[in-house]
Design a protein around this motif. Structure first.
Motif, PDB file in Angstrom:
ATOM      1  N   HIS A 172       0.847  -1.123   0.179  1.00 65.69           N
ATOM      2  CA  HIS A 172       0.010   0.430  -0.073  1.00 65.69           C
ATOM      3  C   HIS A 172       0.682   0.791   0.064  1.00 65.69           C
ATOM      4  O   HIS A 172       0.729   2.221  -0.149  1.00 65.69           O
ATOM      5  CB  HIS A 172      -0.697   0.227   1.263  1.00 65.69           C
ATOM      6  CG  HIS A 172      -2.127  -0.987   1.095  1.00 65.69           C
ATOM      7  ND1 HIS A 172      -3.307  -0.358   0.282  1.00 65.69           N
ATOM      8  CD2 HIS A 172      -1.993  -2.139   1.347  1.00 65.69           C
ATOM      9  CE1 HIS A 172      -3.984  -1.585   0.877  1.00 65.69           C
ATOM     10  NE2 HIS A 172      -3.797  -2.709   1.003  1.00 65.69           N
TER      11      HIS A 172
ATOM     12  N   ASN B 257      -6.133   1.442  -4.406  1.00 67.18           N
ATOM     13  CA  ASN B 257      -5.554   1.708  -3.345  1.00 67.18           C
ATOM     14  C   ASN B 257      -4.517   0.113  -3.230  1.00 67.18           C
ATOM     15  O   ASN B 257      -3.713   0.182  -1.471  1.00 67.18           O
ATOM     16  CB  ASN B 257      -7.092   0.284  -2.431  1.00 67.18           C
ATOM     17  CG  ASN B 257      -7.522   1.597  -1.910  1.00 67.18           C
ATOM     18  OD1 ASN B 257      -7.992   2.711  -1.965  1.00 67.18           O
ATOM     19  ND2 ASN B 257      -8.951   0.477  -2.218  1.00 67.18           N
ATOM     20  N   HIS B 258      -3.599  -0.287  -3.828  1.00 67.07           N
ATOM     21  CA  HIS B 258      -2.582  -0.718  -4.155  1.00 67.07           C
ATOM     22  C   HIS B 258      -1.948  -0.693  -5.472  1.00 67.07           C
ATOM     23  O   HIS B 258      -1.774  -1.182  -6.481  1.00 67.07           O
ATOM     24  CB  HIS B 258      -2.947  -2.727  -4.495  1.00 67.07           C
ATOM     25  CG  HIS B 258      -3.313  -3.148  -3.176  1.00 67.07           C
ATOM     26  ND1 HIS B 258      -5.048  -3.236  -2.513  1.00 67.07           N
ATOM     27  CD2 HIS B 258      -3.515  -3.794  -1.673  1.00 67.07           C
ATOM     28  CE1 HIS B 258      -5.775  -3.574  -2.044  1.00 67.07           C
ATOM     29  NE2 HIS B 258      -4.602  -4.227  -1.436  1.00 67.07           N
TER      30      HIS B 258
END
Length: 131
Positions: free
Chosen positions: A21, A66-67
């Motif tokens: 992340h 999100n990643h």
């Protein structure tokens, strides 16, 4: 991502699903190493993709904001070693055994979730700081 604590503060650091992340996994791990006392231990978990998914990383990045990173398990090991950690133990668990597909999604999203859940493992590991 700077952690405002003195060097060698902790014997153990626990990080769950964090390395994939952060913008710079190398910088993050160097910070963790800085915070660990000599021979300190990092307990971590991180999602890793199956080898055949790496060909579609470009599509995954477009869909999964999100990643910023989608690692193969071998890449996680290289990342840890490159940042001064010795792998002591590692276990993988398929994501489909840990998470459920949300019940309120349409058929297309159910298919996407199913493919993703069978293509991702959660890696659990113990690494030791190399002095």
């Amino acid at each position: 991502e700077d952690i405002p604590l003195p060097d060698q503060t902790f014997d153990i650091v626990l990080t769950t699903n964090t390395v994939d992340h952060v913008q710079s996994p190398d910088y993050f791990l160097r910070e963790v190493k800085r915070l660990l006392r000599p021979s300190g231990v990092l307990l971590f978990s991180v999602h890793s993709i199956a080898w055949y998914v790496c060909f579609f990383r470009w599509a995954i990045r477009m869909l999964d904001h999100n990643h910023p990173h989608h690692f193969l398990s071998s890449e996680v090991k290289i990342l840890l070693k490159r940042n001064g950690f010795l792998l002591e133990s590692i276990r993988r668990r398929p994501l489909f055994k840990e998470d459920a597909i949300p019940p309120d999604v349409n058929l297309f999203k159910k298919i996407v979730y199913t493919v993703a859940f069978y293509s991702i493992n959660t890696m659990y590991g113990v690494v030791r700081k190399i002095n």
